[in-house]
Design a protein around this motif. Structure first.
Motif: not given
Length: 264
Positions: A54-58, A69-73
Motif C-alpha cells: 500500500g505504501e509502495f503504491s502511493t 484508503l487501502l494505504a491508510s487502513l
C-alpha cells in the motif's frame, strides 16, 4: 448429562446434539494453541505485505480507485487502523494468557505468582498504549526536558527504555525459575519485540534527522520494526501456550449457564 466436547477449528466447543443446554450444563471452550498461533502468523504476514505494498503504491504507482484508503487502513506506522488494532489485540492476548497463568499460580501459592501478575498487567498497559498511541504523546514533553535529537529523536524511548531495563532486572530471578524452553522462548520474544520497538526506533530517529520523515527508507525501517514487534508477541503467545500444555495441562475455560431470574 454433560455434553461431549468436539474439536472445531480454533476452539473445542460443546457438542451440538443439544442445541439448548439445560441450566446445569457447562460449555467448555478449549483453545487450539498451535492453530491459533499459525492463524496469527498468517494474519501478521498478510498485514505486513499489504501494508508495504500500500505504501509502495502511493509512491510509485499511478492513482487507482481506493488506493489511498487501502494505504491508510493498512499503513504499518499508522494508528487506529488494521495493523495497529492487530498489534493491540496481540498484546491483549498475551496479557490474557499471562493473567490466566498468574491466577493458577496464586491458587497454587507459587513463589513467582506476583511476577506473572505483574507481566500480565504490563502487557495490558502495552495493549492500551498500542491502541491509543500513548508513547507518541511523550515525544514533545521529553524533548523539552532533555533536548533529544538524532537517534533519540523519538524521545519516548528514553523513559520507556529505562522502564524496560527495570523490568528486565526485576525478572532475572523469575527467568531463572522458568523451564529452559520457556525461558529461551520468552527471552527471544523479548529480543524481537524490544529490538523492533526500541532498536529500530533509534535508527528511524537518526534517519529522520538526516533525510526527513517521508522517505522510502523510513518506510522500510517501519516495516521491519512493526514486523519484529508482531512476531515477537506471537512468539511469546506460542511460548505461553506451550508452557500451559506442558505444565498446566488440566487448564480449561468453562462458561456456566445460569437461567435463574435475578433477585430483587
Amino acid at each position: 448429562m454433560q455434553s461431549t466436547p468436539q474439536a472445531e477449528g480454533l476452539i473445542t466447543a460443546a457438542s451440538r446434539s443439544h442445541p439448548l443446554p439445560t441450566p446445569d450444563q457447562q460449555l467448555t471452550l478449549q483453545l487450539n494453541g498451535r492453530r491459533l498461533v499459525r492463524t496469527l502468523l498468517g494474519t501478521a504476514a498478510v498485514l505486513i505485505v499489504v501494508g508495504f505494498l500500500g505504501e509502495f503504491s502511493t509512491r510509485f504507482l499511478p492513482d487507482f480507485f481506493g488506493r489511498d484508503l487501502l494505504a491508510s487502513l493498512t499503513y504499518l506506522g499508522g494508528e487506529t487502523n488494521l495493523p495497529a488494532t492487530f498489534s493491540a489485540l496481540l498484546l491483549l492476548g498475551a496479557a490474557a494468557l499471562l493473567g490466566t497463568i498468574a491466577r493458577i499460580k496464586w491458587a497454587l501459592q507459587d513463589s513467582q505468582r506476583r511476577v506473572w501478575t505483574g507481566l500480565a498487567f504490563l502487557f495490558g498497559v502495552l495493549a492500551l498504549d498500542e491502541a491509543a498511541g500513548l508513547h507518541e504523546r511523550l515525544i514533545v514533553p521529553v524533548q523539552k526536558v532533555i533536548k533529544t535529537d538524532g537517534v533519540l529523536h523519538y524521545a519516548w524511548v528514553v523513559p520507556y527504555g529505562a522502564l524496560t531495563i527495570l523490568v528486565l532486572l526485576a525478572c532475572l530471578r523469575f527467568l531463572r525459575h522458568l523451564p529452559a524452553r520457556t525461558r529461551a522462548g520468552m527471552l527471544l520474544a523479548g529480543v524481537l519485540y524490544v529490538g523492533g520497538a526500541f532498536g529500530f526506533e533509534l535508527i528511524e530517529g537518526y534517519v529522520k534527522t538526516l533525510y526527513g520523515r517521508h522517505t522510502f527508507l523510513m518506510e522500510g525501517l517501519i516495516t521491519v520494526k512493526e514486523s519484529l514487534e508482531m512476531f515477537g508477541v506471537i512468539l511469546l503467545i506460542a511460548t505461553l501456550f506451550a508452557y500451559i500444555r506442558e505444565y498446566l495441562p488440566g487448564l480449561r475455560v468453562q462458561v456456566g449457564l445460569n437461567t435463574e431470574a435475578p433477585r430483587a
